[in-house]
Design an enzyme around this catalytic site. Structure first.
Site, PDB file in Angstrom:
ATOM      1  N   CYS A 222     -77.150 -46.583 -84.221  1.00 34.78           N
ATOM      2  CA  CYS A 222     -77.951 -47.217 -84.822  1.00 34.78           C
ATOM      3  C   CYS A 222     -78.028 -46.009 -85.826  1.00 34.78           C
ATOM      4  CB  CYS A 222     -79.110 -48.056 -84.564  1.00 34.78           C
ATOM      5  SG  CYS A 222     -80.397 -46.461 -83.738  1.00 34.78           S
TER       6      CYS A 222
ATOM      7  N   CYS B   5     -81.224 -50.831 -84.485  1.00 30.22           N
ATOM      8  CA  CYS B   5     -81.635 -50.097 -83.596  1.00 30.22           C
ATOM      9  C   CYS B   5     -82.732 -50.592 -82.267  1.00 30.22           C
ATOM     10  CB  CYS B   5     -82.734 -49.640 -84.612  1.00 30.22           C
ATOM     11  SG  CYS B   5     -82.769 -48.197 -85.345  1.00 30.22           S
TER      12      CYS B   5
ATOM     13  N   CYS C 138     -84.905 -51.545 -88.788  1.00 29.11           N
ATOM     14  CA  CYS C 138     -84.842 -50.270 -88.985  1.00 29.11           C
ATOM     15  C   CYS C 138     -83.632 -50.664 -90.773  1.00 29.11           C
ATOM     16  CB  CYS C 138     -84.763 -48.841 -88.008  1.00 29.11           C
ATOM     17  SG  CYS C 138     -82.668 -49.668 -87.098  1.00 29.11           S
TER      18      CYS C 138
ATOM     19  N   ARG D 150     -77.833 -37.673 -84.188  1.00 28.12           N
ATOM     20  CA  ARG D 150     -75.743 -37.210 -83.896  1.00 28.12           C
ATOM     21  C   ARG D 150     -76.220 -35.439 -85.674  1.00 28.12           C
ATOM     22  NH1 ARG D 150     -71.587 -40.691 -83.825  1.00 28.12           N
ATOM     23  NH2 ARG D 150     -71.940 -42.192 -81.573  1.00 28.12           N
TER      24      ARG D 150
ATOM     25  N   CYS E  82     -79.334 -42.829 -84.592  1.00 27.56           N
ATOM     26  CA  CYS E  82     -78.765 -42.624 -83.528  1.00 27.56           C
ATOM     27  C   CYS E  82     -78.093 -41.232 -84.315  1.00 27.56           C
ATOM     28  CB  CYS E  82     -77.459 -43.126 -82.935  1.00 27.56           C
ATOM     29  SG  CYS E  82     -78.806 -43.911 -81.417  1.00 27.56           S
TER      30      CYS E  82
END
Length: 177
Positions: A41, A133, A107, A48, A44
């Site tokens: 998502c 998300c 999100c 990252r 994420c």
């Protein structure tokens, strides 16, 4: 302790270790995405990007760890990436908890990187948003991927802060430290 940390910060191997851990965590995220089909998502992807920032900071310091300016720039980049990533992971944990308790939240579906750092356009294989998300598809020891990311990034931030504080102490004259 601070003298030992400062002494370590001017050597290459601790920066290589930092780079390797960040690269390993990035690779783990890509393994989850491309081998296990867990789609990342937006949060994420931001987490990252934080791991990529820590990797970049470590690689920068690897070039010249004895140069104070380079080392400080690396440490500040490391800290900024770790704090940013921990905040994004915390937001994702909150979303997961809200959805688990029966609430509703959402999100963004697209990354909002600044134009000068359009990671999703430059490296879509790594930074493209392909999921939504809140879904907890994976857990280890009772913690979701977001909770592990929050813990790891907070640990990176604490260690980064200690290394930053160590820069204001005098280095030991002992050649074995």
């Amino acid at each position: 302790m601070f003298r030992a940390l400062k002494s370590l910060s001017v050597k290459r191997w601790p920066w290589l270790l930092l780079a390797c851990t960040a690269l390993l965590l990035l690779a783990t995220g890509l393994y989850f995405q491309y081998s296990l089909n867990y789609q990342p998502c937006i949060k994420c992807i931001y987490v990252r990007a934080a791991f990529a920032g820590i990797l970049l900071a470590a690689l920068l310091a690897l070039v010249a760890p004895k140069q104070s300016l380079v080392r400080l720039l690396s440490i500040f980049t490391w800290l900024a990436a770790a704090v940013y990533g921990a905040m994004q992971a915390q937001e994702l944990v909150t979303i997961e908890q809200t959805l688990a308790s029966g609430g509703f939240t959402t999100c963004a579906l697209f990354a909002d990187f600044p134009a000068w750092l359009a990671l999703d356009n430059w490296f879509p294989v790594v930074f493209a948003v392909t999921g939504t998300c809140g879904g907890v598809d994976w857990q280890f020891l009772g913690l979701s991927m977001a909770e592990w990311s929050r813990f790891i990034l907070a640990a990176y931030a604490v260690v980064g802060l200690l290394v930053l504080l160590s820069q204001f102490t005098k280095r030991s004259k002992n050649p074995y430290m």
